[in-house]
Design a protein around this motif. Structure first.
Motif, PDB file in Angstrom:
ATOM      1  N   TYR A   1      -8.597  10.395 -10.595  1.00 58.77           N
ATOM      2  CA  TYR A   1      -8.161   9.191 -11.304  1.00 58.77           C
ATOM      3  C   TYR A   1      -7.152   8.483 -10.398  1.00 58.77           C
ATOM      4  O   TYR A   1      -5.979   8.838 -10.360  1.00 58.77           O
ATOM      5  CB  TYR A   1      -7.529   9.560 -12.647  1.00 58.77           C
ATOM      6  N   TRP A   2      -7.644   7.504  -9.671  1.00 61.11           N
ATOM      7  CA  TRP A   2      -6.803   6.866  -8.644  1.00 61.11           C
ATOM      8  C   TRP A   2      -5.746   5.947  -9.243  1.00 61.11           C
ATOM      9  O   TRP A   2      -4.813   5.536  -8.542  1.00 61.11           O
ATOM     10  CB  TRP A   2      -7.662   6.066  -7.671  1.00 61.11           C
ATOM     11  N   GLY A   3      -5.890   5.614 -10.520  1.00 60.04           N
ATOM     12  CA  GLY A   3      -4.976   4.621 -11.081  1.00 60.04           C
ATOM     13  C   GLY A   3      -5.340   3.230 -10.594  1.00 60.04           C
ATOM     14  O   GLY A   3      -6.367   3.028  -9.935  1.00 60.04           O
TER      15      GLY A   3
ATOM     16  N   GLY B   1       3.139  11.604  -5.208  1.00 60.30           N
ATOM     17  CA  GLY B   1       4.085  12.139  -6.180  1.00 60.30           C
ATOM     18  C   GLY B   1       3.374  12.690  -7.410  1.00 60.30           C
ATOM     19  O   GLY B   1       3.640  13.802  -7.855  1.00 60.30           O
ATOM     20  N   ARG B   2       2.437  11.911  -7.909  1.00 60.25           N
ATOM     21  CA  ARG B   2       1.702  12.336  -9.109  1.00 60.25           C
ATOM     22  C   ARG B   2       0.993  13.664  -8.878  1.00 60.25           C
ATOM     23  O   ARG B   2       0.954  14.531  -9.755  1.00 60.25           O
ATOM     24  CB  ARG B   2       0.690  11.248  -9.490  1.00 60.25           C
TER      25      ARG B   2
ATOM     26  N   ILE C   1       0.823  -1.204   0.000  1.00 59.32           N
ATOM     27  CA  ILE C   1       0.000   0.000   0.000  1.00 59.32           C
ATOM     28  C   ILE C   1       0.861   1.260   0.000  1.00 59.32           C
ATOM     29  O   ILE C   1       0.465   2.298  -0.530  1.00 59.32           O
ATOM     30  CB  ILE C   1      -0.996  -0.004   1.185  1.00 59.32           C
ATOM     31  N   SER C   2       2.056   1.164   0.568  1.00 62.00           N
ATOM     32  CA  SER C   2       2.920   2.349   0.587  1.00 62.00           C
ATOM     33  C   SER C   2       3.286   2.766  -0.831  1.00 62.00           C
ATOM     34  O   SER C   2       3.391   3.949  -1.143  1.00 62.00           O
ATOM     35  CB  SER C   2       4.184   2.087   1.410  1.00 62.00           C
ATOM     36  N   HIS C   3       3.456   1.780  -1.705  1.00 62.36           N
ATOM     37  CA  HIS C   3       3.783   2.090  -3.102  1.00 62.36           C
ATOM     38  C   HIS C   3       2.643   2.871  -3.753  1.00 62.36           C
ATOM     39  O   HIS C   3       2.871   3.869  -4.454  1.00 62.36           O
ATOM     40  CB  HIS C   3       4.043   0.789  -3.852  1.00 62.36           C
ATOM     41  N   GLU C   4       1.425   2.425  -3.489  1.00 62.99           N
ATOM     42  CA  GLU C   4       0.276   3.101  -4.086  1.00 62.99           C
ATOM     43  C   GLU C   4       0.155   4.522  -3.546  1.00 62.99           C
ATOM     44  O   GLU C   4      -0.104   5.478  -4.293  1.00 62.99           O
ATOM     45  CB  GLU C   4      -1.004   2.291  -3.815  1.00 62.99           C
TER      46      GLU C   4
ATOM     47  N   LYS D   1      12.368   9.260  -4.616  1.00 62.69           N
ATOM     48  CA  LYS D   1      12.694  10.193  -5.704  1.00 62.69           C
ATOM     49  C   LYS D   1      12.068   9.717  -7.012  1.00 62.69           C
ATOM     50  O   LYS D   1      11.585  10.519  -7.804  1.00 62.69           O
ATOM     51  CB  LYS D   1      14.212  10.326  -5.846  1.00 62.69           C
ATOM     52  N   ALA D   2      12.094   8.404  -7.233  1.00 66.06           N
ATOM     53  CA  ALA D   2      11.529   7.857  -8.472  1.00 66.06           C
ATOM     54  C   ALA D   2      10.038   8.158  -8.589  1.00 66.06           C
ATOM     55  O   ALA D   2       9.493   8.202  -9.680  1.00 66.06           O
ATOM     56  CB  ALA D   2      11.762   6.349  -8.530  1.00 66.06           C
ATOM     57  N   SER D   3       9.393   8.378  -7.432  1.00 69.05           N
ATOM     58  CA  SER D   3       7.962   8.685  -7.467  1.00 69.05           C
ATOM     59  C   SER D   3       7.681  10.179  -7.341  1.00 69.05           C
ATOM     60  O   SER D   3       6.544  10.575  -7.124  1.00 69.05           O
ATOM     61  CB  SER D   3       7.226   7.919  -6.360  1.00 69.05           C
TER      62      SER D   3
ATOM     63  N   GLN E   1      16.157   6.587  -3.175  1.00 72.17           N
ATOM     64  CA  GLN E   1      15.980   6.494  -4.627  1.00 72.17           C
ATOM     65  C   GLN E   1      14.521   6.192  -4.981  1.00 72.17           C
ATOM     66  O   GLN E   1      13.982   6.716  -5.945  1.00 72.17           O
ATOM     67  CB  GLN E   1      16.829   5.327  -5.134  1.00 72.17           C
ATOM     68  N   ARG E   2      13.932   5.322  -4.187  1.00 73.87           N
ATOM     69  CA  ARG E   2      12.556   4.922  -4.450  1.00 73.87           C
ATOM     70  C   ARG E   2      11.601   6.116  -4.376  1.00 73.87           C
ATOM     71  O   ARG E   2      10.758   6.304  -5.256  1.00 73.87           O
ATOM     72  CB  ARG E   2      12.146   3.867  -3.415  1.00 73.87           C
TER      73      ARG E   2
ATOM     74  N   ARG F   1      -5.046   1.233  -8.223  1.00 73.77           N
ATOM     75  CA  ARG F   1      -4.641   1.272  -6.811  1.00 73.77           C
ATOM     76  C   ARG F   1      -5.888   1.194  -5.930  1.00 73.77           C
ATOM     77  O   ARG F   1      -6.246   2.164  -5.258  1.00 73.77           O
ATOM     78  CB  ARG F   1      -3.937   2.593  -6.513  1.00 73.77           C
TER      79      ARG F   1
END
Lengths: 674, 674
Positions: B409-411, B178-179, B169-172, B213-215, B210-211, B413
C-alpha cells in the motif's frame, strides 16, 4: 463531538452544516458518482469559517481583496459547491447542484477554475491546492507591500486531506510557507484517518503536527466538529506570524452508515442509508431540500461581506488614479503600454549588435528591459538562478523583511514553484515566471498541466534545452520534453533561435491571458539569425520564412527551431552553393503556427519542395504535421534529431556524434531530391 | 573538526579521505566541469563507511548480498568514481577518472547505472536516490523473509544533500521508510548549509532532525569530518529497528578557497587554488597522484569483502538447488517457465468466454494467474487498489510483521512508488508493478523517465486511461499522456484492446529485461475483440491485422488502440455493409511495431488504402508515422481523437460529444475516399 451532543449544544450551527451534508448526499446520489464523505466530515469547519471568518461577498466573487478559500482535497467538490450555492453565488443554482458531474454543468467532478465563480483554483490532483495557496499568500504579501494594507489585506484558507499531505508537493509547499513566514496562510487538515485503500495507518505513520512544526508552522489540534474549538482555532491562527495548520479531527461521512470507513470516502448512493443519515441529522428528507430559514441564514452570510466590500471600494477610490489604473491593469492581465516599446528597442539593438549568446542569456537581456516597466512580474528559480538567468538587477529578493522583493529563491522545488506560480496568477495582479532546467519540467509537470487546463498564463523558463547541456549527461538532457509540452492542449512552447526571437517570445508570453508559456532556452551560445530589424513580432505567427531561395528555384525547405536554426542556415548556405534553392523556416512556436489560417501556413510551407526538419529532440514532438502535411502526400520529408537519450560529453562532440549537423541536413535533403 | 586537527589526530584516515578530494579536484579541473565541493565535503563519511562498514567486494560488483551504496546527490559523482577507482573496481581505471565527463568514458557527469559496475542507480535528478533506496531496502526485507538471513542480509546506505531533502519525493520516501520501519536503510545527510543559489537559509528553514523524527526515523547528529563520530553513528544506526538518518555537519569543498560557499558547489578549476588545497591537505601535488601506500590501503578495503563473499557463496551452495535456481532466475530477470502456459490458458479461456470487462479488470485476471507462478512479483498501488485492480488473492500485504507480503500500500505517493519500484528492480530478484490513474503518470514521470534511461523493466499499471474516466473530469482524464510515454526513448506503452491483448501485454512486460512498460488500461468495460484463440503473442509485433477486407477489395485501413479497437470494428461493419472493404489494425504497442522489419510493417499497413487512426487522445502521440508513412506520400489519412482536454460527464456522453464514435470514423474514411 457526537451528533446528538452537537445538535443539542449548537442547534443553529448544526442545521447549517447539515445543509451541506444533505446537498452532498443528494448530489452524489443523483450523479451516482463522486465523493460524499469528505464534505460531510468537513462541513462543520467550513460552516464556522464561512460564518465567522471568511471575508467574501457572494454577489462579487472576484472582489480583489476577498479572502481566498481553496479546496485542495478537490474530490470533495460538493463541499465548495454546497457552500457557494447556499451563500447565494448566482451561478451555482440548485439546478447546477442537481446536475453535478453532468455534461454542460459548471459543477464538474472536481472544482474547476473558470467554471464556477467562487472556485479559486482547479483541484483534484492531490497536493496542488496547498502549493497554489502558498502562491496566493505570497501574492498577497507582495501586493500588500506594494499597494498598502488598506487595499490588499486578506487571508488564504486551504483545506487539505491526508492524500494532499502524503504527496511530495506538500513538502515543498510547507517548506516554502514556513521559510517565508506566510502568516496569512491557514491550512485545515481534514484528519479523518481514512484513505481510499483503508486506514491512513496502512501507508503512513507521519506525525503531521511535528512535521509542520519542523517546517516553522504554528499548529493547533482540535475536534473538527466542535464549532467553538473551530472558531477559537481560526481566531488564533489569524493572529500568528507563522503559517498556521489546524489539525481537525473529523469523522469522514459523519452520521452515515459508512462513517469512518474507506467506503465513506466514495459515492454513498444507497437510498435507505441516505435517508437514515438525514434522519440522524434531523434534516428534511426530501431530495435537495434545505429549510427556508437555514437557506436564509446562509444567504445572510453571503451578503454580509457587501459592507466590507463597499468600504474597500471607498478606500480603493481614495488612492491615486495612477495606482488604481496600475492595480486594475495587472488584474486584467493587460501588459503595460511601455512593453512593446522596450521589446522593440531591444530587438533593434540586437539586430544591429548581433551578439552571440545563449538564449538563456538573451532571456535575461529581455527581462532586464521588461521587469522595470512591468511591476507585476515576479521572477524566480528552483535553485538555478545563475544558470537560468532569471534574476535582473531591479527586482529585489522577496523575504520576511522585504515583502516588496520580486525575486523568489524557490529552493530545489520545481513542482512547488510551478504550482505556487499558478497560485500567484490565480490570485490576480501578478505575472510570475520561474526557471529550472528543461529536463526538470518532469518534476513540475502536474502543475504545468493544470496551468493549461485552467487557462492561466504562467510562464515557465526552461533552460539547458537539449544535448547542448553537454557534460551533465542524459539525466539533464531533454529529448522528449518538447514533445511533452507540445502534446499538452492549451500551451505555448517557445523555442527561440536567438535574442530577437527570445524577445518576441517573452512579449507573446506576457501578452497571453489564457495560455501558459514554456520558454525553452539554450545553455550554449548561438549566433544572431534575425540580423535585420523588423518591428513586427514574427514569432507571433509561430513560424516564418527566415531565408529563401531565389524565385522559382526552391527545391528544399528546412524547418528548424531554437539552436538548430543557425545550423539550418549553414546547411542552406551549402545547398545554395551547390545550386539547390533552399528556404529556411524558423518555427519558434508550433502551437501558434497551427493557429494561423491555412493560407499563411501554405505560404510558409508550400507543397512541392522536399522538407527536412531539424531539432535536437525526438521527432514525435509534433513534427510530422509540418513535414508531411496533415493529410499526407504533401511532401517528401526527413527529420534530423534525436532517437535516443543523450550522453555525457562536451556539447560540440554530442551534436557531432548524434548527427545533428549541417552536413547531415544537407545529405538528407539531397537524398530526398534523389 | 578542522583540517589541522584531523591530520594530526587521524593521519591514516586523513590520507585516505584526501585521495578522494585530490582525485575529485583533478578530474573536475581536467573536465573543466562538474561538482567538486560535495565529494570534498563527504570524503570523510565515505571513507569511514567503506573502511569499517560497507560489505562489498571490488572484484565482484554484482555480488547479490553486498551492501548497497547510493549517491542520491548524484552531481557529486566524483565521490563514487573515486571510491570505486581507489578500492579497485576493474572498470574504473585511472584513465576513466582522467576522462571524466568525456565521450565514450563510463565516468559520466552523473553516475549512470549500467555504465559503471559499482553504480547501483542513476542519480542526478535530485531526491530520486532516496526513493530508490527505499525500494532497495524493501527488496532486501522481502527477499530476506523469503530466502532467509543467511542468503539475504545487507544494508542500504544513501547519501543525500540539501537538494534531495527539499524535493517533494524525499517526503514520500521518508514517509514510506518510516511507516515500514526499514531498519536496514541508513541515510547520510550532507548537511553543508549550501545550495547553488547560496545558503540553504535563502530558501529553507526546515528542521530536518525533527522532520525525520516525525516520520518515524532514528536520527543522530554528528561532525561529518570526525572519523570517530562517523564510525560510532554508523555502528549505532545498524542496530536500530527504525530507518536511520545521520545528519553530518560538513564543509562543502573542505580546505579549498571556496569552502563553505555556493561557488564551492560547482567546478573548482583554478590551478593555484587547487594546488593550495592539496598543500593544505598535505597531499601530493601532481595531477591524479595518489601515494602508493594510500592506494594500497584503499585496495585492501576493496579486497577485504572477498572472504565474506566466499562464506556467502558457501551458504548459498548449501540451500536447495531449487531455491538456488529460483534465486538466480529472478536475478537474471528470466521469467518462470510456467508463465507462457498460464498466459495461454487464460487467453484460450477468454477467447471462448468473450467477457465484457474493463482492461483494468482484465489486468487483474491476468495477475491472478501470473502472481502464483512468479514469486518475484510485488504488486502495489498509490492508494487506488480497488480501482487499479492490482491486488490478487495470494500476495499478502507487506508490513512490519509480514515481510513476506508481496502487496504494498504505497499511499498517495505516485512518485515515491515509481522510484521505489525502480529501486526494487535495481536491487535484483524482484519484478515490481504498481498502479495509479494514467493521468497521474504526471506525478511519477521523473522516475518513469529514469527507468527508461537505466534500461530496467519496471512495470507501471496505469488505469482510467482516457475520457472514459467520465465524471471525474479533465483533471483525471489523460489526453496527452500516451504522447508523453511514447515520446520517451526505451519504453513500451501497451494499450490493450481486451483481455487477450492485456494478457499478451503482461507477458511482454515481464519478459522485458531492458525496457520499462506502461500498461494503459480502461476504467470502462470493453467487449472481447480477440475472439479467436491464437497461441502466438500477436501483441509482440506491436500491431497486427485484426480483421480484413475481402482480397482485392481493401479501400480503408482503420488503426486503433485500446478502447477504440472495438469502435473501429463497429465502423468496419458499417463500411463493409456499404461495400467499402475495410481492414482493422489493432496497435497495442507502437514502440514494438516500430521495431519490426519494414516488410512486416508494410504488410500490416500497405500503401494505397486511406487510413483513419482512432484513439481517445491527441494525435501527437506518435500517430503520423503510421498514418502518413515516415517519408510521407504513403496514404491519405485522418485521425479521430482528442484536440482538447476532456470534461466532466458520464463516459458515454463524452465519447459522443468529443466525436470519438464509429459514425465519425466512417465519415472520415468516406471523406478521404472522396
Amino acid at each position: 463531538m457526537d451528533i446528538a451532543t452537537l445538535r443539542k449544544s449548537h442547534p443553529d450551527h448544526w442545521k447549517k452544516a447539515t445543509a451541506i451534508r444533505s446537498l452532498t448526499l443528494d448530489a452524489v446520489a443523483a450523479a451516482n458518482s463522486g465523493h460524499s464523505g469528505m464534505p460531510m466530515g468537513m462541513a462543520d469547519v467550513a460552516t464556522v469559517l464561512f460564518e465567522n471568518h471568511l471575508k467574501f461577498d457572494a454577489s462579487a466573487p472576484r472582489w480583489e481583496d476577498r479572502d481566498r478559500f481553496i479546496l485542495s482535497a478537490g474530490h470533495g467538490s460538493m463541499l465548495i459547491y454546497s457552500l457557494l450555492h447556499l451563500t447565494g453565488y448566482k451561478d451555482v443554482t440548485l439546478d447546477q447542484i442537481k446536475n453535478f458531474r453532468q455534461w454542460g454543468a459548471i459543477t464538474a467532478g472536481h472544482p474547476e477554475y473558470g467554471h464556477v465563480s467562487g472556485v479559486e483554483t482547479t483541484t483534484g490532483p492531490l497536493g496542488q491546492g496547498i502549493a497554489n495557496a502558498v502562491g496566493f499568500a505570497m501574492a498577497e504579501e507582495i501586493q500588500r507591500a506594494r499597494f498598502g494594507k488598506k487595499i490588499v489585506d486578506h487571508f488564504t484558507y486551504v483545506i487539505a486531506g491526508d492524500g494532499c499531505l502524503m504527496e511530495g508537493i506538500s513538502h515543498e509547499a510547507i517548506g516554502l510557507a514556513g521559510r517565508h513566514q506566510l502568516g496569512k496562510l491557514i491550512l485545515f487538515w481534514d484528519n479523518n484517518d481514512i484513505t481510499i485503500d483503508g486506514k491512513v495507518s496502512l501507508s503512513d505513520c507521519t506525525n503531521q503536527v511535528q512535521r509542520f512544526k519542523a517546517s516553522g508552522w504554528h499548529v493547533q489540534e482540535i475536534d473538527g466538529h466542535d464549532p467553538e474549538q473551530i472558531d477559537a482555532a481560526i481566531a488564533k491562527a489569524k493572529t500568528t506570524k507563522k503559517p498556521s495548520m489546524i489539525a481537525c479531527k473529523t469523522h469522514i461521512a459523519l452520521g452515515h452508515a459508512a462513517q469512518d470507513t474507506s467506503k465513506g470516502h466514495g459515492a454513498l448512493t444507497d437510498a435507505d442509508q441516505l435517508k437514515a443519515a438525514k434522519e440522524a441529522y434531523g434534516a428534511p428528507i426530501g431530495d435537495f431540500q434545505v429549510e427556508d430559514d437555514v437557506k436564509a441564514a446562509w444567504e445572510a452570510m453571503g451578503a454580509k461581506g457587501a459592507a466590507a466590500r463597499a468600504e474597500w471600494e471607498a478606500r480603493f477610490a481614495s488612492i491615486s488614479e495612477r495606482k488604481q489604473a496600475e492595480f486594475n491593469r495587472a488584474y486584467a492581465l493587460d501588459v503595460p503600454k511601455k512593453l512593446g516599446g522596450v521589446v522593440r528597442a531591444l530587438k533593434r539593438q540586437v539586430a544591429e549588435g548581433k551578439p552571440t549568446v545563449a538564449t538563456r542569456k538573451s532571456s535575461e537581456m529581455v527581462l532586464e528591459v521588461i521587469n522595470p516597466v512591468m511591476p507585476e512580474t515576479v521572477g524566480g528559480s528552483a535553485d538555478l538562478t545563475g544558470s537560468n538567468n532569471t534574476k535582473t538587477g531591479d527586482l529585489g529578493v522577496f523575504d520576511v523583511d522585504n515583502r516588496k522583493g520580486r525575486y523568489i529563491y524557490w529552493g530545489i522545488r520545481e513542482h512547488g514553484m510551478a504550482a505556487a506560480m499558478n497560485g500567484m496568477v490565480l490570485h490576480g495582479g501578478m505575472r510570475p515566471y520561474g526557471g529550472t532546467f528543461f529536463c526538470f519540467t518532469d518534476y513540475a509537470r502536474p502543475a504545468m498541466r493544470l496551468a493549461s487546463l485552467m487557462k492561466i498564463p504562467t510562464v515557465f523558463v526552461m533552460t539547458h534545452d537539449s544535448i547542448g547541456v553537454g557534460e551533465d549527461g542524459p539525466t539533464h538532457q531533454p529529448v522528449e520534453h518538447l514533445a511533452i509540452c507540445r502534446a499538452t492542449p492549451n500551451s505555448y512552447t517557445f523555442r527561440p533561435a536567438d535574442t530577437v526571437e527570445t524577445a518576441e517570445a517573452w512579449e507573446l508570453a506576457l501578452a497571453s491571458k489564457e495560455t501558459p508559456s514554456t520558454l525553452v532556452l539554450t545553455r550554449q551560445n548561438l549566433p544572431t539569425v534575425r540580423t535585420e530589424y523588423k518591428q513586427k513580432n514574427l514569432s507571433a505567427q509561430g513560424a516564418y520564412v527566415l531565408a529563401d531561395a531565389e524565385a522559382g528555384k526552391r527545391q528544399v525547405i528546412l524547418i528548424a527551431t531554437g539552436s538548430e536554426v543557425s545550423l539550418a542556415m549553414d546547411a542552406r548556405a551549402t545547398l545554395e552553393a551547390q545550386g539547390i534553392g533552399t528556404r529556411v523556416v524558423s518555427m519558434p512556436c508550433m502551437e501558434l503556427f497551427a493557429q494561423q489560417d491555412e493560407a499563411y501556413r501554405r505560404k510558409v510551407l508550400p507543397p512541392g519542395p522536399v522538407r527536412v526538419g531539424v531539432e535536437a529532440a525526438v521527432r514525435d514532438g509534433g513534427w510530422d504535421r509540418w513535414l508531411l502535411g496533415e493529410r499526407g502526400r504533401e511532401a517528401k520529408a526527413a527529420f534530423v534529431g534525436m532517437e535516443s537519450f543523450g550522453a555525457s560529453a562536451p556539447a560540440g562532440v554530442l551534436f557531432e556524434k548524434f548527427g545533428i549537423t549541417a552536413e547531415n541536413v544537407v545529405e538528407k535533403a539531397k537524398d530526398l531530391l534523389g
